[in-house]
Motif scaffolding. Structure first.
Motif, PDB file in Angstrom:
ATOM      1  N   GLY A 110      -0.030   1.279 -14.202  1.00 37.25           N
ATOM      2  CA  GLY A 110       0.875   1.004 -13.086  1.00 37.25           C
ATOM      3  C   GLY A 110       0.773   2.048 -11.999  1.00 37.25           C
ATOM      4  O   GLY A 110       0.773   1.721 -10.797  1.00 37.25           O
ATOM      5  N   GLN A 112      -1.837   3.867 -11.339  1.00 36.54           N
ATOM      6  CA  GLN A 112      -3.109   3.690 -10.654  1.00 36.54           C
ATOM      7  C   GLN A 112      -2.998   2.634  -9.565  1.00 36.54           C
ATOM      8  O   GLN A 112      -3.598   2.757  -8.494  1.00 36.54           O
ATOM      9  N   ARG A 113      -2.204   1.590  -9.829  1.00 36.80           N
ATOM     10  CA  ARG A 113      -1.980   0.580  -8.781  1.00 36.80           C
ATOM     11  C   ARG A 113      -1.186   1.165  -7.616  1.00 36.80           C
ATOM     12  O   ARG A 113      -1.387   0.789  -6.467  1.00 36.80           O
ATOM     13  N   VAL A 114      -0.250   2.069  -7.934  1.00 39.43           N
ATOM     14  CA  VAL A 114       0.509   2.734  -6.872  1.00 39.43           C
ATOM     15  C   VAL A 114      -0.412   3.627  -6.038  1.00 39.43           C
ATOM     16  O   VAL A 114      -0.357   3.613  -4.799  1.00 39.43           O
ATOM     17  N   LEU A 144       5.786   0.407  -3.408  1.00 41.38           N
ATOM     18  CA  LEU A 144       4.635   0.372  -4.299  1.00 41.38           C
ATOM     19  C   LEU A 144       5.062   0.461  -5.761  1.00 41.38           C
ATOM     20  O   LEU A 144       4.486  -0.209  -6.630  1.00 41.38           O
ATOM     21  N   THR A 147       6.375  -2.894  -6.759  1.00 39.36           N
ATOM     22  CA  THR A 147       5.285  -3.849  -6.932  1.00 39.36           C
ATOM     23  C   THR A 147       4.578  -3.646  -8.272  1.00 39.36           C
ATOM     24  O   THR A 147       4.196  -4.615  -8.942  1.00 39.36           O
ATOM     25  N   ALA A 148       4.425  -2.389  -8.682  1.00 38.79           N
ATOM     26  CA  ALA A 148       3.696  -2.097  -9.914  1.00 38.79           C
ATOM     27  C   ALA A 148       4.557  -2.266 -11.160  1.00 38.79           C
ATOM     28  O   ALA A 148       4.063  -2.720 -12.203  1.00 38.79           O
ATOM     29  N   PHE A 149       5.864  -1.935 -11.073  1.00 33.88           N
ATOM     30  CA  PHE A 149       6.711  -1.925 -12.259  1.00 33.88           C
ATOM     31  C   PHE A 149       7.892  -2.897 -12.173  1.00 33.88           C
ATOM     32  O   PHE A 149       8.766  -2.867 -13.035  1.00 33.88           O
ATOM     33  N   CYS A 153      11.839  -1.119 -11.497  1.00 30.11           N
ATOM     34  CA  CYS A 153      10.942   0.006 -11.783  1.00 30.11           C
ATOM     35  C   CYS A 153      10.991   0.378 -13.262  1.00 30.11           C
ATOM     36  O   CYS A 153      11.235   1.538 -13.634  1.00 30.11           O
TER      37      CYS A 153
END
Length: 255
Positions: A110, A112-114, A144, A147-149, A153
């Motif tokens: 996650g 890494q996507r951020v 971000l 979006t990832a988590f 979050c």
């Protein structure tokens, strides 16, 4: 309903009550044995995935300093995000090292996507993850993260038939022209997380005391009298009119 392992007390506090379904192979007795250190299985031993040596941490901070140096040279602001899975040791103790490794892998993926292609993700402690994100303000970083988590979050896992939700704690700081080493910035953000956790605990304690101060002990119901064999006496009833005497003296007249 998922089992909430931790509660974030950082930028956006979350509150949730744990509600777990007992999974396969994890009876309450086995969990208690793991907590007391009586189990000989993987849950009683620290997972290798959680071991971050001093050499590893120094190498991570050195890479981070090089990243910050390039950003300062190019005059690009960098957001430093520190995310903590505070209850990762508890997760390993209860559910085993494999589950802890899965949580770490999900967290790294996650983050890494951020970070994307321009940022950097570092693991600086067994429970701490650091993200260096260039040219991003606070709101962009929060977007971000969501979006990832997800909107809350949080980190969702499934293990041994149980749904787990970990809600990490985090803090961030934007560096523009500061020349501080990453280890100092990292330490300051960790202190912010700890202070936020302490404030949240104090708030919970205050709410608990407030609820207790408004509670009053209930009065016990009156104890019924034991039944008696004697017939109860009737209370005297009031006469509807004054009683009339049996005889009335009348004067005798002359004959």
């Amino acid at each position: 309903m998922p089992h909430v392992i931790s509660r974030r007390t950082g930028a956006h506090p979350e509150s949730a009550q744990p509600a777990a379904r007992h999974g396969r192979g994890w009876s309450p007795l086995r969990r208690l044995g793991a907590w007391l250190g009586l189990s000989s299985g993987a849950a009683a031993r620290p997972a290798r995935s959680q071991r971050v040596t001093a050499i590893d941490a120094c190498a991570a901070f050195r890479r981070g300093d090089e990243f910050l140096h390039r950003a300062r040279r190019d005059r690009v602001p960098v957001t430093v995000l520190v995310l903590e899975l505070h209850d990762l040791p508890e997760l390993e103790c209860v559910f085993g090292g494999q589950t802890a490794r899965k949580a770490i892998d999900h967290t790294m993926a996650g983050l890494q996507r951020v970070a994307g292609a321009q940022g950097m993700v570092l693991r600086t402690d067994p429970t701490l993850f650091t993200v260096l994100l260039p040219d991003s303000d606070r709101e962009d970083t929060l977007d971000l993260l969501r979006t990832a988590f997800g909107q809350s979050c949080s980190l969702e896992l499934e293990t041994d038939g149980e749904d787990l939700v970990l809600v990490p704690e985090f803090a961030m700081r934007i560096l523009c022209t500061e020349t501080l080493p990453l280890v100092d910035v990292h330490h300051g953000l960790c202190c912010e997380i700890q202070q936020a956790r302490t404030r949240e605990q104090q708030r919970q304690d205050y709410l608990q005391r407030e609820r207790e101060s408004h509670s009053r002990p209930m009065s016990l119901p009156a104890r019924p009298e034991p039944p008696s064999d004697r017939k109860p006496r009737r209370a005297p009833q009031a006469e509807p009119y004054p009683p009339v005497p049996m005889t009335i003296p009348v004067p005798l007249g002359r004959r």
